[in-house]
Structure formats: structure tokens, C-alpha cells
Design a protein around this motif. Structure first.
Motif, PDB file in Angstrom:
ATOM      1  N   ARG A  20       0.077 -66.094  41.088  1.00 57.75           N
ATOM      2  CA  ARG A  20       0.212 -64.087  40.823  1.00 57.75           C
ATOM      3  C   ARG A  20       1.220 -64.125  40.190  1.00 57.75           C
ATOM      4  O   ARG A  20       1.638 -64.629  39.366  1.00 57.75           O
ATOM      5  CB  ARG A  20       1.923 -64.779  42.497  1.00 57.75           C
ATOM      6  CG  ARG A  20       0.882 -65.170  44.041  1.00 57.75           C
ATOM      7  CD  ARG A  20       0.922 -63.596  44.932  1.00 57.75           C
ATOM      8  NE  ARG A  20       0.321 -64.325  46.026  1.00 57.75           N
ATOM      9  CZ  ARG A  20      -0.318 -63.645  46.714  1.00 57.75           C
ATOM     10  NH1 ARG A  20       0.623 -61.679  46.938  1.00 57.75           N
ATOM     11  NH2 ARG A  20      -0.340 -64.155  48.063  1.00 57.75           N
ATOM     12  N   LYS A  21       1.547 -61.855  40.063  1.00 62.93           N
ATOM     13  CA  LYS A  21       1.837 -61.994  39.433  1.00 62.93           C
ATOM     14  C   LYS A  21       3.004 -60.955  39.429  1.00 62.93           C
ATOM     15  O   LYS A  21       3.020 -60.411  41.134  1.00 62.93           O
ATOM     16  CB  LYS A  21       0.531 -61.125  38.420  1.00 62.93           C
ATOM     17  CG  LYS A  21      -0.088 -61.937  37.684  1.00 62.93           C
ATOM     18  CD  LYS A  21      -1.152 -61.111  36.888  1.00 62.93           C
ATOM     19  CE  LYS A  21      -2.121 -61.857  36.393  1.00 62.93           C
ATOM     20  NZ  LYS A  21      -3.291 -62.006  34.565  1.00 62.93           N
ATOM     21  N   SER A  22       3.692 -60.694  38.359  1.00 63.22           N
ATOM     22  CA  SER A  22       5.179 -59.616  38.902  1.00 63.22           C
ATOM     23  C   SER A  22       4.865 -58.712  37.398  1.00 63.22           C
ATOM     24  O   SER A  22       5.155 -59.389  36.526  1.00 63.22           O
ATOM     25  CB  SER A  22       6.503 -60.392  39.402  1.00 63.22           C
ATOM     26  OG  SER A  22       6.968 -59.088  39.269  1.00 63.22           O
ATOM     27  N   LYS A  23       4.505 -57.420  37.947  1.00 66.35           N
ATOM     28  CA  LYS A  23       4.866 -56.623  36.585  1.00 66.35           C
ATOM     29  C   LYS A  23       3.566 -57.036  35.593  1.00 66.35           C
ATOM     30  O   LYS A  23       4.117 -57.307  34.146  1.00 66.35           O
ATOM     31  CB  LYS A  23       6.522 -56.142  35.648  1.00 66.35           C
ATOM     32  CG  LYS A  23       7.159 -55.885  36.531  1.00 66.35           C
ATOM     33  CD  LYS A  23       9.148 -55.706  36.767  1.00 66.35           C
ATOM     34  CE  LYS A  23       9.587 -55.184  37.874  1.00 66.35           C
ATOM     35  NZ  LYS A  23      10.971 -55.318  36.367  1.00 66.35           N
ATOM     36  N   GLY A  24       2.428 -57.644  36.070  1.00 63.73           N
ATOM     37  CA  GLY A  24       1.489 -57.838  34.610  1.00 63.73           C
ATOM     38  C   GLY A  24       1.926 -59.645  34.095  1.00 63.73           C
ATOM     39  O   GLY A  24       0.545 -59.807  33.923  1.00 63.73           O
TER      40      GLY A  24
END
Length: 116
Positions: free
Chosen positions: A48-52
Motif C-alpha cells: 500500500r502507498k501513501s503519496k506514492g
């Protein structure tokens, strides 16, 4: 004293590098720590990613702690009046998570063979 079956368990948070990532319920702190040893959960955080950027880099120590009042409120609001099930783990992300559909590396079922 018998436990109240309608009472919700404690709310815990997993954090990496002092960043709170996900909140969830567990019956005890040892039960809460078990989640950080589950392969499916580690893969979820790494993918999973947050802001890439990945939520977890695969190397940083994951720390489990009791949720703050504000973090507990986020989970409680997400759960609403949903009944607590004994083996059900509901994860609520405390960071903005990128939409997986925007990840060009994901392939939908039936998309094989890949075009080059």
C-alpha cells in the motif's frame, strides 16, 4: 467478573518511524502485536502507498501502542454500530492511502498475456 460481550476490545495503532499507519481492535496488547507478525499484514503495508511511497519500507521497526483518543475516534466512526465479531480484524488507515487502481503495475484478472 465476566467480560461484557457487547463491550468493544481496546484500540491499537501500528506505527512505523513514529508515523501512525493503521488502527484496529484487539483483546490485549500481545494479541495486537501478533498482527505485526502476520505475513499478509506485512505485505499489505509494504504494497500500500501513501503519496506514492510505501506505508512501510520492509525494514523499519513496526511498533504497536494503544490508540490516542483521536485515533480511537477514527476507528469507532468507521465501525459505526457494526457488531464486534470475535475473529474479525477491521483495519482503518490513519494516513491517506493511494487508490490501488492508479498503480500501473497492477493487472486485472483476464489481462494476460501482457502486451509489450
Amino acid at each position: 467478573m465476566k467480560p461484557n460481550p457487547t463491550q468493544r476490545p481496546n484500540i491499537y495503532v501500528v506505527e512505523s518511524d513514529t508515523r501512525a499507519i493503521v488502527a484496529y481492535e484487539a483483546g490485549s496488547s500481545s494479541e495486537a502485536r501478533e498482527l505485526t507478525r502476520e505475513l499478509w499484514f506485512l505485505l499489505e503495508l509494504a504494497n500500500r502507498k501513501s503519496k506514492g511511497l510505501p506505508l512501510w519500507d520492509g525494514n523499519s521497526r513496526l511498533r504497536v501502542r494503544l490508540a490516542t483518543g483521536a485515533e480511537a475516534d477514527v476507528l469507532s466512526k468507521a465501525l459505526g454500530d457494526r457488531p464486534a465479531l470475535p475473529d474479525d480484524v477491521v483495519l482503518v488507515y490513519l494516513v491517506d492511502v493511494d487508490d490501488r487502481r492508479s498503480d500501473s503495475k497492477l493487472v486485472a484478472r483476464g489481462d494476460f498475456p501482457l502486451s509489450r
